[in-house]
Design a protein around this motif. Sequence first.
Motif, mmCIF file in Angstrom:
data_model
loop_
_atom_site.group_PDB
_atom_site.id
_atom_site.type_symbol
_atom_site.label_atom_id
_atom_site.label_comp_id
_atom_site.label_asym_id
_atom_site.label_seq_id
_atom_site.Cartn_x
_atom_site.Cartn_y
_atom_site.Cartn_z
ATOM 1 N N GLY A 257 20.983 32.910 3.208
ATOM 2 C CA GLY A 257 21.475 32.249 1.983
ATOM 3 C C GLY A 257 21.908 30.963 2.195
ATOM 4 N N THR A 258 22.548 30.667 0.211
ATOM 5 C CA THR A 258 23.030 29.752 0.364
ATOM 6 C C THR A 258 24.085 29.756 -0.315
ATOM 7 N N ALA A 259 25.331 29.537 -0.318
ATOM 8 C CA ALA A 259 26.566 29.315 -1.178
ATOM 9 C C ALA A 259 27.255 28.024 -1.077
ATOM 10 N N THR A 260 27.653 27.599 -2.400
ATOM 11 C CA THR A 260 28.708 26.467 -2.378
ATOM 12 C C THR A 260 30.571 26.694 -2.777
ATOM 13 N N VAL A 261 30.953 26.515 -1.730
ATOM 14 C CA VAL A 261 32.919 26.725 -1.671
ATOM 15 C C VAL A 261 33.643 25.219 -2.206
ATOM 16 N N ASN B 198 29.466 13.008 9.055
ATOM 17 C CA ASN B 198 29.389 13.497 10.396
ATOM 18 C C ASN B 198 29.994 15.287 10.069
ATOM 19 N N ILE B 199 29.490 16.188 9.457
ATOM 20 C CA ILE B 199 29.723 17.238 9.329
ATOM 21 C C ILE B 199 29.347 18.003 10.387
ATOM 22 N N GLU B 200 30.294 19.043 10.611
ATOM 23 C CA GLU B 200 30.761 20.078 11.237
ATOM 24 C C GLU B 200 31.081 21.451 10.879
ATOM 25 N N THR B 201 30.574 23.110 11.150
ATOM 26 C CA THR B 201 30.859 24.000 10.401
ATOM 27 C C THR B 201 30.436 25.383 11.444
ATOM 28 N N THR B 202 31.696 25.353 11.692
ATOM 29 C CA THR B 202 31.961 26.682 12.141
ATOM 30 C C THR B 202 31.964 28.104 11.148
ATOM 31 N N ILE B 203 31.591 28.715 12.233
ATOM 32 C CA ILE B 203 31.980 30.438 11.613
ATOM 33 C C ILE B 203 33.076 30.793 12.345
ATOM 34 N N VAL C 259 25.069 21.587 3.899
ATOM 35 C CA VAL C 259 23.543 21.154 3.468
ATOM 36 C C VAL C 259 23.418 20.001 2.469
ATOM 37 N N GLY C 260 24.766 20.403 1.807
ATOM 38 C CA GLY C 260 25.293 18.983 1.223
ATOM 39 C C GLY C 260 26.684 18.985 0.749
ATOM 40 N N THR C 261 27.147 18.124 -0.109
ATOM 41 C CA THR C 261 28.355 17.784 -0.165
ATOM 42 C C THR C 261 28.400 17.208 -1.507
ATOM 43 N N ARG C 262 29.448 16.977 -2.816
ATOM 44 C CA ARG C 262 29.796 17.136 -3.886
ATOM 45 C C ARG C 262 31.453 16.906 -4.590
ATOM 46 N N TYR D 220 26.463 25.435 2.114
ATOM 47 C CA TYR D 220 25.756 25.718 3.333
ATOM 48 C C TYR D 220 24.682 26.515 2.735
ATOM 49 N N LEU D 221 23.673 26.403 4.272
ATOM 50 C CA LEU D 221 22.429 27.346 4.223
ATOM 51 C C LEU D 221 22.614 28.133 5.945
ATOM 52 N N PHE D 222 23.250 29.338 5.389
ATOM 53 C CA PHE D 222 23.510 30.740 6.987
ATOM 54 C C PHE D 222 22.232 31.841 7.146
ATOM 55 N N THR D 223 22.916 32.006 8.166
ATOM 56 C CA THR D 223 21.141 33.357 8.466
ATOM 57 C C THR D 223 22.503 34.332 9.334
ATOM 58 N N ILE D 224 22.385 35.566 8.540
ATOM 59 C CA ILE D 224 23.802 36.494 9.176
ATOM 60 C C ILE D 224 22.555 37.266 9.584
ATOM 61 N N CYS D 225 22.905 37.918 11.288
ATOM 62 C CA CYS D 225 21.402 38.166 11.890
ATOM 63 C C CYS D 225 22.712 39.684 11.499
#
Length: 252
Positions: free
Chosen positions: A30-34, A62-67, A172-175, A191-196
């Motif tokens: 999925g993709t989502a913009t926050v 230097n973007i890093e993201t965690t769930i 995957v992108g900022t604005r 964000y691009l994410f995969t929920i297993c």
Amino acid sequence: MDPNFDFTGYSPECIDAMKVLDYVVTGGNGTATVRTPPGQVGGGNVFNAICDAVNQGGEICNIETTITSFDAECEAEVIGTELVDLMDGEEPIELQLVQVTKSGSFDVSTTFDVCDSNGEPIPDLEGITVNGTIDLENTVCEAPVLMCCPNAEVGDTIDCSILEDSSTISPVGTRLDCSDDPGQNGLFITYLFTICQALQCSEEVKLEVMARPCRPRRPIIRPTQECIFEPMPNPCSRVFPTMHDNDNNGNW
């Protein structure tokens, strides 16, 4: 089984058990913009400083993201059957077509720097953290899954559980919207994410096994804490009491 195993005390027993007919791990992308409002981007005038830096040729880097947490669940439903040739030399097998849907949300935390036009982090704009929530409904694409669940009919549900530790996310992108519109401005991160998830269909069966009653283990004895004897304080032992010169004669 070891042919030398000692079956002393064992006897044939009939037990109820759940036999796993099929088990598979899949994932939905999925993709989502926050959007993060200006006041929540580092606090104070940090957002305005980011806008100034970007307008001067800088960029978010230097973007890093965690769930950070999940408040989500999944559901798997049989939507049909399909005859599948497994290419194993045998007749095609009828498998169940299972559709997964997810609901709820998960929280993310993103840390980034702002770099100048030369790609170097700006000292006062390093390690900025923003937090957000992504809604899973209507944001995840789930491909139907083929499973061997022979007793399941269309409309039946299959056991489904989200695998939090296996799920991934990447920015995957900022604005930046640096306007004065309080409903539209802020930092937007896509964000691009995969929920297993794990899918499993089971059937209750009766099994005959060689077994014996399970004996309890020996208790673990808690160590006893011994009390330590404190010696009587005697700071004057060098001067009192003391032996007299004639103590050998039995006199004081």
